[in-house]
Each structure stands twice: as C-alpha cells, then as structure tokens.
Design an enzyme around this catalytic site. Structure first.
Site, PDB file in Angstrom:
ATOM      1  N   GLU A 125      40.542  39.956 -62.712  1.00 31.63           N
ATOM      2  CA  GLU A 125      41.753  39.416 -62.077  1.00 31.63           C
ATOM      3  C   GLU A 125      42.831  39.225 -63.141  1.00 31.63           C
ATOM      4  O   GLU A 125      42.519  39.084 -64.321  1.00 31.63           O
ATOM      5  CB  GLU A 125      41.429  38.064 -61.431  1.00 31.63           C
ATOM      6  CG  GLU A 125      41.133  36.986 -62.464  1.00 31.63           C
ATOM      7  CD  GLU A 125      40.394  35.778 -61.915  1.00 31.63           C
ATOM      8  OE1 GLU A 125      39.289  35.965 -61.379  1.00 31.63           O
ATOM      9  OE2 GLU A 125      40.920  34.667 -62.036  1.00 31.63           O
ATOM     10  N   LYS A 127      45.442  37.773 -65.743  1.00 35.24           N
ATOM     11  CA  LYS A 127      45.547  36.532 -66.518  1.00 35.24           C
ATOM     12  C   LYS A 127      47.009  36.087 -66.414  1.00 35.24           C
ATOM     13  O   LYS A 127      47.912  36.741 -66.934  1.00 35.24           O
ATOM     14  CB  LYS A 127      45.158  36.769 -67.973  1.00 35.24           C
ATOM     15  CG  LYS A 127      45.174  35.497 -68.792  1.00 35.24           C
ATOM     16  CD  LYS A 127      44.581  35.752 -70.173  1.00 35.24           C
ATOM     17  CE  LYS A 127      44.353  34.465 -70.939  1.00 35.24           C
ATOM     18  NZ  LYS A 127      45.557  33.702 -71.197  1.00 35.24           N
ATOM     19  N   ASP A 129      50.369  34.143 -67.004  1.00 32.65           N
ATOM     20  CA  ASP A 129      50.961  33.517 -68.178  1.00 32.65           C
ATOM     21  C   ASP A 129      51.794  32.313 -67.746  1.00 32.65           C
ATOM     22  O   ASP A 129      53.013  32.386 -67.626  1.00 32.65           O
ATOM     23  CB  ASP A 129      51.822  34.552 -68.914  1.00 32.65           C
ATOM     24  CG  ASP A 129      52.102  34.127 -70.333  1.00 32.65           C
ATOM     25  OD1 ASP A 129      51.520  33.117 -70.770  1.00 32.65           O
ATOM     26  OD2 ASP A 129      52.892  34.808 -71.011  1.00 32.65           O
ATOM     27  N   TYR A 236      42.061  29.739 -59.635  1.00 32.90           N
ATOM     28  CA  TYR A 236      41.089  30.729 -60.128  1.00 32.90           C
ATOM     29  C   TYR A 236      39.800  30.108 -60.670  1.00 32.90           C
ATOM     30  O   TYR A 236      38.913  30.814 -61.119  1.00 32.90           O
ATOM     31  CB  TYR A 236      41.714  31.636 -61.189  1.00 32.90           C
ATOM     32  CG  TYR A 236      42.392  30.892 -62.332  1.00 32.90           C
ATOM     33  CD1 TYR A 236      41.672  30.082 -63.190  1.00 32.90           C
ATOM     34  CD2 TYR A 236      43.769  31.021 -62.542  1.00 32.90           C
ATOM     35  CE1 TYR A 236      42.286  29.405 -64.221  1.00 32.90           C
ATOM     36  CE2 TYR A 236      44.396  30.345 -63.578  1.00 32.90           C
ATOM     37  CZ  TYR A 236      43.642  29.537 -64.410  1.00 32.90           C
ATOM     38  OH  TYR A 236      44.258  28.864 -65.424  1.00 32.90           O
ATOM     39  N   LYS A 324      43.236  41.163 -73.278  1.00 27.93           N
ATOM     40  CA  LYS A 324      44.675  40.997 -73.440  1.00 27.93           C
ATOM     41  C   LYS A 324      45.409  42.337 -73.426  1.00 27.93           C
ATOM     42  O   LYS A 324      44.885  43.352 -73.885  1.00 27.93           O
ATOM     43  CB  LYS A 324      44.974  40.283 -74.771  1.00 27.93           C
ATOM     44  CG  LYS A 324      44.326  38.926 -74.920  1.00 27.93           C
ATOM     45  CD  LYS A 324      44.819  37.911 -73.907  1.00 27.93           C
ATOM     46  CE  LYS A 324      46.132  37.308 -74.334  1.00 27.93           C
ATOM     47  NZ  LYS A 324      46.038  36.268 -75.326  1.00 27.93           N
ATOM     48  N   CYS A 418      47.428  30.813-110.279  1.00 28.85           N
ATOM     49  CA  CYS A 418      47.794  29.961-109.143  1.00 28.85           C
ATOM     50  C   CYS A 418      49.215  29.433-109.336  1.00 28.85           C
ATOM     51  O   CYS A 418      49.521  28.871-110.388  1.00 28.85           O
ATOM     52  CB  CYS A 418      46.796  28.810-109.053  1.00 28.85           C
ATOM     53  SG  CYS A 418      47.287  27.542-107.877  1.00 28.85           S
ATOM     54  N   CYS A 421      48.798  25.365-109.990  1.00 29.91           N
ATOM     55  CA  CYS A 421      48.194  24.739-111.171  1.00 29.91           C
ATOM     56  C   CYS A 421      48.126  25.686-112.368  1.00 29.91           C
ATOM     57  O   CYS A 421      47.748  25.275-113.462  1.00 29.91           O
ATOM     58  CB  CYS A 421      46.802  24.208-110.850  1.00 29.91           C
ATOM     59  SG  CYS A 421      45.569  25.493-110.628  1.00 29.91           S
ATOM     60  N   CYS A 442      42.277  30.486-106.292  1.00 33.64           N
ATOM     61  CA  CYS A 442      42.551  29.717-107.491  1.00 33.64           C
ATOM     62  C   CYS A 442      41.235  29.167-108.002  1.00 33.64           C
ATOM     63  O   CYS A 442      40.441  28.627-107.239  1.00 33.64           O
ATOM     64  CB  CYS A 442      43.505  28.586-107.139  1.00 33.64           C
ATOM     65  SG  CYS A 442      43.580  27.323-108.394  1.00 33.64           S
ATOM     66  N   CYS A 448      43.169  21.778-109.498  1.00 37.48           N
ATOM     67  CA  CYS A 448      44.311  22.349-108.776  1.00 37.48           C
ATOM     68  C   CYS A 448      44.856  21.300-107.802  1.00 37.48           C
ATOM     69  O   CYS A 448      44.189  20.910-106.846  1.00 37.48           O
ATOM     70  CB  CYS A 448      43.920  23.603-108.010  1.00 37.48           C
ATOM     71  SG  CYS A 448      45.322  24.265-107.098  1.00 37.48           S
TER      72      CYS A 448
END
Ligand code: IVH
Length: 719
Positions: A125, A127, A129, A236, A324, A418, A421, A442, A448
C-alpha cells in the site's frame, strides 16, 4: 557564518554575532514551530545554537535577555497535554531497492522457519507522506486523538482531529468496544496550493510542502484554525484493540472501511516478490496523479498470527517494511570542507554548500562520509556537486559535475592530524580482515578535548543523565578550567560549590576586564547591571541540586550515557531489559563469554556486541565507570512482563527446534521476560532440548537444571 573560534572574537564581534544569532534562530524557530516550514536542516540549526552557546560561554556578560539559550526549544509540545501510547507507535525499516525487498522477505521466511517455496502473503500500500495519528474509539465513539511524538508519548490533539471531515466521530457497524485506529493525516495537493494562496494573500508565510502544512495545521492551539484547513486521513494500522475483528492485515483494513474509516484504495495482496514489486512500480507510475504526497510503498505480512510471531527489532516491526521511492537530488557549489571530530574521535568531513532547496528543504551542509569518498569523487572546493536528500537522512554529496569544474577549483587535502588536539589521526587496520578502516580517527583519546568534551556532553544529554542547567556551554567551561575530565567529576562538583561559583565568577571577571579595556567604562557598567540580574548564586545552587537529583538513575539511561560505540538509546534499553540490574550487567560484561551472550540478546548483532566488549575490555573505561558508580544509585529496569511464568528465568535452547526457529524462540522467550543464554551454568533455570542436543544437555544434568522438550516449553509459555 563567521567560523572564527569564540576565543578569537573581540567582545564587539561577539556582541554583534550574538545579536545576529538571536534573530536568526528566532526566525528559524518561528518557521519551524509556528509554520512547520523549516528553513534550515536540523544539523545547521543545532550548529547555530551551539555557536550561540559557545560565544555566551566566553562572554557571559553579553548574554542577551532574549538569548535563544533561555528557550530550550520553543517546542510546540509544551502546548498540548501528553498522551502515553499504551502500544508504542513504531516506525518502519526501509528498503531502497528490489534486492532489499527480497532480502526482507527472505528474513521473514527464515525467521518463521519457512522454505523458499512456501508462500507468504503480504499487503502492499502507498506510504503516505503526512503525520501519523492515533484515534481512540470507545464503544464506537472517538474519545481521543494523539500524535506519534517519540513513539512512547504523543500530544493530545483530539479537538483538532475532530475537525477533520474524513475522521468519523462515531464508527458504523459493530466495531470492537475499544479500538485505537492508527493512520496518516495528510493534506492533498489542491488544498495545499489553496492554503498557500490564502497565506500569501494575507501576507502570511507559505508552507514548504503538504506534510509540513498538515503537521502545522493539526498542531494549532485553536481548533478553529485546523477546521479551516482541508485535511484528510487514511487508516492503515491499529494499537490497542479489545477484540480483533479479523485475522489478516487486509481483512482488518476491510473491517476499518466497514466502520466508515477512510482506507487507501490502492492496497493490494501479493504472494511473491515479483508481485510486490509490480505494485511498487504501478504505484510509482500513479504517484504524480494521486493528488497527495506519498514517498514509497509499505509491505506488511498479511497474517496477524505471523505478525505476532515476527515481532519487533528495536523500533520497527519485522513484519513490515517501507520501500522508498528514490531520493531527490539537486546541484550546488561546494564552498568548503570542514572537519568535525566526534566523541569517538572520527574525523567527519562536512561539505559546506551554497544553500539549495532539495524537495522543499534548504540544504547547506552535506556529509562527504570519509576521505576515500572525497578522493573517489575527486571533490574540489569550488566544484559544482550533485547532492541527494532522502527523507530524514543527512544529505550527501553524490557526485561532482566535472564538466562544470572552474579553473580555480582547489583540491582538498584531508588532514592527518586532529584539528582539535593536533594528535595524529590514523586509519586503523582491522586485524581480522586486514582492511583499512574507512574512517580516520584522532588518536588523542583522553587528551583530545573534542572527544572528552563531546563524551561529557553526551553524558548529560536528554536521553542520558539529562542534567538540567548543565549544557554544552558549562561542560566546556568546567572542562577548560580543569574541573571535568570524566563523568564522575560531574558529581564531584556537588562537593565543591564554592569552587564552581569561583570558576563562574573568575570567568565573568576576566571577561568584564577584557570588555572594559575594549569598550570603556560605560558599557562595563551596563554589563554589571545585567550580571546582577542573572542571579549567579541561585544558578550554582540550582545546578548542584540538578546534579544531585540525578544520582538516582535508571540502568538504561546509565548504559546509554556511557557513550559506547554503536550503543544508543534503543540498544541501551535492550541491554537494561536483559540484565535488569547494574550488578547483573557488570557481571555479564565481565563474563568470559560476554561477547557471545550479548549476541544472544534480541536486537543485538555482532558489531554492537564487539563494541560493548571492547569498551569493557579497556581497563580505563571500567575504572572510570567504577568511580562513577560510587556516586550513583542505579535503579533496576522493570521486567517487561511480570506475569509470565518464565520472566526473570535464564533459558538455554539446544538441539533442533521443530515448531519454530532458534531466532523466534529467543525473541518469544525474551518478550516474556526470560533471559536467553548460549551456555549452561549453575545460574541457568531451564534448558529446552530438542533432538540432537549434546553437551549442553549434559551440562544441565551436571548442574541439576530443569530440562524440557519444545512442547513442554510451549505449554509453559502458553503456546
Ligand atoms: S504502518 C508498526 N503504513 O510511515 C508500523 N505506516 O516510516 C506502523 N506511514 O510512522 C506503520 N504510510 O507514520 C504504515 N501505509 C502505511 C503508512 C505508514 C505512512 C508512516 C507512519 C510511520 C512511518 C514510518
């Protein structure tokens, strides 16, 4: 946005920027909360609030009376009463292509122990929105309507839902005495266009898309406003129901229709993957002409007894999936790449984009995933890139339009240190696979600041310890002043209120000095007046009380707060439900076969088990947790089903099971409150042995553990 670190801002700059941020955030709030038309992505919005908080931490005297940090979200939710969902409102897992759909049906078959040739009937069925809503009917009368909220608790929007013509106030026929109908409230394209025309004519802001306008319309405090908006509804699903009127999904929906509820006319029953995919394509072809937005097709196992057996994995049912439609794409310019360091030390490259609208939402940032991806795309600063946004997923950079590359495009060099650090940032090689990790991390660990601070922020966040008044700003300040390094230090703050007050006062004084120098006495005087208003002493007092209040904490929140990789709120809850108490949890983590036992917990897979195991394998973590626990009283997680004859029992399945698969047996047992283990010990309560049982059966005899066959087990748990 000026990316200057707050440290480097002069107070004049800071004042200007706080002014700008206050206005900008207020505008975004208005757009989101009042008009349901977000003008910025969640991540960008969070970044703005973070920046505002960072600057305020450096310049507390500049905190504006209308600062966004005084408003912890102008959330609409505060306006409506809360409704607890007695049956949680779940979300759906997603399938993005045909193979995902086939995999899902394969998983369903395997879970149920069916052969590839056995038919499993599913419904397909659209979907819708829109936004999901729950309608409670008692004796056929609509008594309550609620939003989904976080799935456990929603908002009471009864008065607004009553104004929707599609929603019957009284059901026809013979509905169950209690029936909670679930479905989607949506706005059709025509109504959406008319509403926006009206808004425009009245000089009011327009809505970005029908979903936002539907959401905005039902979240109106004045039901008369909702009544003036043409909204629709499709039923539904259902929550609580005193007696199910049918035994298949399709018949339930047919029953709903007979009660006068609107149901989607495109629902079909299918027997094969091919048939399911045909519906997907057919619905896809009709999509543009339907007159309302849909974003995919939902498949559900038709038989309700099979749905019950399949159950749920964390927040989605195993018996349903949303296939989807492909994501929306757009082109824009890559203006820069910024590296963010997360609490696990991962260096995450974020594309800063020229703002562009994708499917109704303005996108300014997108993920570039990792350095390999940047290299693969050959993304350069100044390039035109194709970005994609699918549902709520963070937008991503898909490809680079090489044909549009300007001469000035600059290649990007991924840092090997990084940015926070300065430690080396490395890509680890997986010992088992010999493969190099896609993420550069890192190596700073505890040194850090990004990691330490991010972990502490995570610890106090809403889903974890939820300490009121101790947000990111204060965490950073206390961390900078050497008061906070690890979670236990947060509680130690309660023993040093004077020190905390001192840190806050020193900080203010230092800034005030800076300010005086920068702007002369006049402004400093004004700042002093503002400072008095803030009630400094009260702030410290409240903070101490808020921290102390969290010394009693639920096991699930504690586990979530630890910030173990791959362990979020949902997994933490699964673990807490499984172990119930902190002692059992710690014993479980110390056990030799911890990793295997973890994998036996429903909903926990290999990667997660490994991450949990790694966390507890690190003596530093165990010690830090030990120091934390000295401050805490950890409350047990309630058993999910107290009345079950097996709740709290430890069960081991061995040998072949004939009536159900091992996965299903485990899921059933756990849903009844039992703990399923992979090995037999003196702590085991029941061994369920099927044909072919071997050493575990012997172990059971050795430890004097009750042994039963599958039928006896089924009789015990009620079939
Ligand atoms: S079934 C237990 N069917 O999609 C699962 N959901 O992504 C109950 N949705 O929260 C949901 N159309 O708001 C179902 N035909 C449909 C749907 C649908 C839209 C929404 C629903 C849900 C979300 C999950």
């Amino acid at each position: 946005m000026s990316a200057k670190s707050p440290d480097k801002l002069t107070s004049q700059d800071a004042e200007k920027e706080l002014d700008r941020l206050a206005k900008l955030i207020a505008a975004h709030d208005r757009a989101y909360y009042s008009h349901d038309a977000p003008t910025v992505s969640d991540a960008d919005y969070d970044a703005l609030r973070r920046r505002n908080a960072e600057i305020e931490a450096r310049f507390p005297l500049l905190v504006r009376p209308d600062s966004p940090s005084h408003r912890v979200g102008a959330k609409a939710s505060a306006k409506f009463a809360k409704v607890a969902h007695r049956v949680p409102m779940l979300s759906l897992d997603n399938a993005f292509d045909d193979a995902d759909v086939a995999d899902w049906l394969g998983r369903v078959r395997r879970f149920l122990g069916l052969a590839d040739t056995d038919a499993v009937c599913v419904t397909a069925e659209p979907k819708i929105d829109g936004l999901s809503a729950a309608l409670r009917y008692e004796n056929g009368l609509l008594v309550q309507g609620a939003t989904r909220g976080d799935g456990q608790e929603g908002e009471d929007i009864t008065a607004n839902l009553r104004t929707i013509a599609d929603i019957p106030l009284r059901l026809k026929g013979k509905p169950p005495v209690l029936l909670e109908v679930r479905g989607e409230v949506y706005m059709a394209h025509k109504a959406f266009a008319a509403l926006n025309r009206r808004q425009e004519a009245e000089g009011k802001p327009t809505y970005a898309n029908p979903r936002n306008s539907a959401a905005g319309s039902v979240r109106q405090l004045d039901p008369a406003v909702t009544a003036g908006r043409a909204l629709n509804f499709f039923a539904y699903a259902w929550g609580e129901c005193s007696a199910l009127p049918a035994d298949t999904q399709s018949d339930m929906i047919a029953a709903f229709a007979s009660y006068g509820l609107p149901v989607n006319p495109l629902m079909r029953r299918c027997e094969t993957v091919a048939a399911v995919l045909d519906v997907y394509r057919a619905v896809g072809e009709q999509r543009a002409g339907l007159g309302y937005d849909i974003d995919g097709v939902v498949y559900k196992v038709d038989r309700l007894d099979l749905q019950a057996r399949l159950g749920f994995v964390s927040r989605s049912p195993r018996w349903a999936i949303a296939h989807k439609f492909p994501a929306e794409q757009a082109e824009t310019v890559l203006e820069g790449i910024e590296i963010q360091v997360g609490r696990t030390g991962k260096l995450a490259p974020v594309a800063r984009l020229k703002p562009v609208t994708v499917g109704g939402v303005v996108v300014q940032n997108a993920t570039l995933h990792n350095e390999d991806q940047i290299a693969r795309l050959d993304a350069r600063i100044g390039d035109t890139v194709v970005i994609q946004r699918a549902g709520d997923v963070i937008p991503q950079v898909l490809s680079v339009r090489l044909d549009k590359r300007p001469k000035s495009a600059k290649p990007y060099k991924f840092p090997d240190t990084c940015p926070i650090c300065g430690s080396h940032a490395v890509r680890e090689v997986d010992e088992k696979t010999g493969k190099m990790d896609v993420d550069r991390r890192c190596t700073g660990g505890l040194v850090c600041d990004a990691q330490t601070v991010e972990r502490l922020k995570y610890f106090v966040a809403r889903d974890a310890f939820d300490i009121e008044g101790l947000g990111g700003t204060l965490i950073e300040l206390f961390h900078d002043k050497g008061l906070l390094k690890e979670p236990a230090d947060i509680f130690a703050l309660t023993e040093k209120p004077a020190k905390v007050a001192q840190v806050l006062a020193d900080h203010r004084a230092a800034l005030s000095e800076e300010r005086r120098e920068a702007q002369g006495k006049e402004v400093a005087k004004a700042a002093k007046a503002r400072k008095k208003d803030e009630g400094e002493g009260k702030q410290v007092e409240n903070l101490m009380a808020a921290i102390a209040a969290r010394r009693i904490i639920g096991l699930d929140r504690l586990i979530n707060a630890l910030g173990i990789r791959h362990v979020g709120e949902t997994t933490a809850r699964l673990l807490a439900r499984h172990y119930r108490g902190i002692d059992a949890f710690l014993d479980g983590m110390k056990a030799e076969n911890a990793r295997e036992d973890l994998q036996h917990i429903e909903g926990i897979g290999g990667v997660v088990a490994e991450a949990i195991h790694d966390f507890f394998d690190e003596p530093h973590n165990v010690k830090a947790l030990g120091r934390l626990l000295r401050w805490l009283d950890v409350t047990d997680m309630a058993a999910p089903s107290k009345s079950s004859p097996v709740s709290g029992k430890t069960v081991v399945f061995t040998g072949t099971l004939e009536k159900m698969t091992r996965a299903e047996a485990k899921a059933r047992a756990e849903s009844l409150g039992a703990k399923v283990s992979g090995s037999v010990s003196a702590k085991t309560d029941i061994v369920v042995a099927g044909p072919g049982a071997g050493s575990k059966l012997k172990d059971a005899q050795k430890h004097g553990v009750a042994v039963m066959d599958e039928d006896a087990w089924l009789a015990l748990i009620g079939g």
